[in-house]
Design a protein around this motif. Structure first.
Motif, short mmCIF file in Angstrom:
data_model
loop_
_atom_site.label_atom_id
_atom_site.label_comp_id
_atom_site.label_asym_id
_atom_site.label_seq_id
_atom_site.Cartn_x
_atom_site.Cartn_y
_atom_site.Cartn_z
N HIS A 50 -0.02 2.10 11.42
CA HIS A 50 -0.76 1.32 10.41
C HIS A 50 -0.60 -0.18 10.67
O HIS A 50 -0.06 -0.92 9.86
CB HIS A 50 -0.31 1.69 8.98
CG HIS A 50 -1.36 1.41 7.96
ND1 HIS A 50 -1.52 2.17 6.82
CD2 HIS A 50 -2.32 0.45 7.89
CE1 HIS A 50 -2.53 1.68 6.10
NE2 HIS A 50 -3.02 0.63 6.72
N MET A 80 -2.33 -13.16 4.09
CA MET A 80 -2.36 -12.13 3.04
C MET A 80 -1.30 -12.41 1.98
O MET A 80 -1.53 -12.21 0.78
CB MET A 80 -2.13 -10.75 3.65
CG MET A 80 -3.31 -10.21 4.42
SD MET A 80 -2.85 -8.76 5.41
CE MET A 80 -2.44 -7.56 4.13
N LEU A 85 0.81 -1.21 0.00
CA LEU A 85 0.00 0.00 0.00
C LEU A 85 0.84 1.27 0.00
O LEU A 85 0.34 2.36 -0.23
CB LEU A 85 -0.97 -0.01 1.19
CG LEU A 85 -0.43 -0.24 2.60
CD1 LEU A 85 0.08 1.04 3.22
CD2 LEU A 85 -1.53 -0.81 3.48
N ARG A 129 -1.00 -11.67 8.34
CA ARG A 129 -0.04 -11.22 7.33
C ARG A 129 0.48 -12.40 6.49
O ARG A 129 0.74 -12.25 5.30
CB ARG A 129 1.10 -10.45 8.00
CG ARG A 129 0.70 -9.05 8.48
CD ARG A 129 0.65 -8.05 7.34
NE ARG A 129 0.11 -6.77 7.75
CZ ARG A 129 0.81 -5.75 8.27
NH1 ARG A 129 2.12 -5.87 8.43
NH2 ARG A 129 0.22 -4.63 8.60
N GLY A 171 -3.24 -2.26 11.29
CA GLY A 171 -4.56 -2.90 11.18
C GLY A 171 -4.51 -4.41 10.94
O GLY A 171 -5.18 -5.19 11.62
N SER A 172 -3.73 -4.85 9.97
CA SER A 172 -3.71 -6.27 9.62
C SER A 172 -2.51 -6.99 10.22
O SER A 172 -2.24 -8.14 9.85
CB SER A 172 -3.69 -6.42 8.09
OG SER A 172 -2.53 -5.79 7.57
N ARG A 225 -8.14 5.21 6.12
CA ARG A 225 -7.01 5.80 5.43
C ARG A 225 -6.83 7.22 5.96
O ARG A 225 -7.80 7.93 6.20
CB ARG A 225 -7.24 5.83 3.91
CG ARG A 225 -7.07 4.50 3.20
CD ARG A 225 -5.62 4.01 3.21
NE ARG A 225 -5.41 2.77 2.48
CZ ARG A 225 -5.38 1.56 3.05
NH1 ARG A 225 -5.57 1.41 4.34
NH2 ARG A 225 -5.14 0.48 2.31
N LEU A 283 -8.29 -10.15 6.30
CA LEU A 283 -7.83 -9.23 7.34
C LEU A 283 -8.98 -8.55 8.08
O LEU A 283 -8.74 -7.70 8.96
CB LEU A 283 -6.86 -8.18 6.75
CG LEU A 283 -7.27 -7.46 5.48
CD1 LEU A 283 -8.44 -6.58 5.66
CD2 LEU A 283 -6.08 -6.70 4.92
N ALA A 294 -2.71 -5.91 0.33
CA ALA A 294 -3.60 -5.04 1.11
C ALA A 294 -5.01 -5.25 0.58
O ALA A 294 -5.19 -5.74 -0.55
CB ALA A 294 -3.21 -3.57 0.93
N VAL A 295 -5.98 -4.83 1.39
CA VAL A 295 -7.34 -4.80 0.85
C VAL A 295 -7.58 -3.48 0.14
O VAL A 295 -8.25 -3.43 -0.90
CB VAL A 295 -8.40 -5.06 1.95
CG1 VAL A 295 -8.42 -4.00 3.02
CG2 VAL A 295 -9.80 -5.19 1.35
N GLY A 296 -7.03 -2.39 0.67
CA GLY A 296 -7.22 -1.06 0.07
C GLY A 296 -6.42 -0.95 -1.21
O GLY A 296 -5.29 -1.43 -1.30
C1 DGY Z 1 -5.14 -2.72 4.00
O1 DGY Z 1 -4.87 -3.88 3.69
O2 DGY Z 1 -5.60 -1.92 3.18
C2 DGY Z 1 -4.88 -2.33 5.40
O3 DGY Z 1 -4.88 -0.96 5.56
C3 DGY Z 1 -3.60 -2.96 5.89
O4 DGY Z 1 -3.49 -2.83 7.27
#
Ligand code: DGY
Length: 308
Positions: free
Chosen positions: A274, A286, A53, A283, A276-277, A226, A100, A75-77
């Motif tokens: 950052h 992912m 990301l 990880r 989150g995941s 974000r 995640l 990432a998901v985003g």
């Molecule tokens: C994402 O995967 O978009 C998250 O922000 C990662 O922590």
């Protein structure tokens, strides 16, 4: 065999599976490749890109990558990638949703409780030798179980946060693109506003001065979405001038937040880098999904999780 560039070393063994089928270069540093280094790789024959990301993959970079056939982000985003420009070239972009969700929701709750119950402030007092005695009115916070929690963006992660805060006994309201209450109403009703929307043109700067002023002096902001969804300077003033009670951020604008950034001098602020995941299990999963996406893209088969 295709040439692949992986922009950071990943946990687990997923990249070994990629390397078993393709020629793989992994960027070895802790910091990401510079835009020039990324451009040089992509201009020089890379067909498969596994990015983070933190790597901007804009239309100009895609145009400068004549051999690029598949992109997979860890990432998901996907706000760092020009999905439309990739689609125009027929380049599939993979991402890592679902896996995640629960981990990211856990982190949102951890931050929520940390700022509401003043855990980092208490930890700092202990370390500074300021724990003099038990005191009736020191470091008082607010209860999550009495709160109305306003969830902005009731997608996968927003729903997982909803389940958790309902488990705590909190009341939940939400606001979404197509459902829930208007965000202005949510800001006025909620004791905790927690952001779970993607970064888009519509959400950039959503929490600006006017939004923060709608929240009350006992209300908290949690951002694990974000950084640019929140106006950083307005948030600094909101904390300094007491428009809101506190904020907990896993994402910032800019990101990373420099140690001497004025926001960090504001009171009642908790910041995580950052995370989150960031669990070992998530990880690693992912990494598996990101590699599966890239392998599928290079093989010309449907990606398990395609974003464009
Ligand atoms: C994402 O995967 O978009 C998250 O922000 C990662 O922590």
């Amino acid at each position: 065999m295709a040439r692949c560039f992986v922009t950071r070393s990943l946990p687990g063994t997923a990249v070994d599976r990629l390397a078993a089928e393709h020629e793989v270069e992994v960027w070895p540093d802790r910091l990401p490749p510079s835009p020039d280094a990324l451009r040089e790789r992509l201009a020089g024959g890379v067909e498969g890109l596994l990015c983070m990301l933190t790597d901007p993959v804009g239309a100009d970079l895609i145009a400068a990558a004549p051999d690029l056939r598949a992109v997979s982000t860890y990432a998901v985003g996907t706000d760092n990638i020009d999905l439309a420009a990739a689609a125009e070239r027929g380049i599939p972009v993979g991402h890592t949703p679902d896996v995640l969700t629960e981990t990211s929701a856990d982190l949102a709750l951890a931050l929520m409780l940390a700022v509401m119950r003043r855990i980092p402030a208490g930890d700092a007092e202990v370390r500074a030798g300021e724990w003099l005695t038990w005191e009736p009115a020191r470091l008082l916070g607010h209860d999550l179980h009495r709160a109305t929690v306003g969830i902005v963006g009731l997608g996968r992660i927003g729903q997982a946060v909803k389940r958790r805060v309902e488990g705590f006994g909190a009341r939940v309201v939400h606001s979404g693109r197509t459902d829930g209450m208007p965000v202005e109403q949510l800001l006025e009703e909620a004791d905790v506003v927690t952001l779970h929307c993607p970064l888009t043109d519509a959400t950039r700067g959503l929490i600006d001065e006017a939004a923060l002023r709608r929240m009350g002096p006992d209300a908290y902001l949690v951002n694990t979405a974000r950084g640019p969804v929140v106006d950083t300077d307005a948030l600094r003033r909101a904390l300094e001038e007491g428009w809101i009670a506190g904020a907990a951020l896993d994402v910032t604008d800019p990101e990373p937040l420099p140690a001497d950034h004025p926001l960090l001098s504001a009171p009642n602020l908790v910041v995580a880098p950052h995370l989150g995941s960031a669990s070992h299990e998530t990880r690693a999963e992912m990494a598996d999904i990101a590699v599966d996406n890239l392998l599928a893209g290079l093989a010309g088969t449907p990606l398990p999780h395609r974003a464009n």
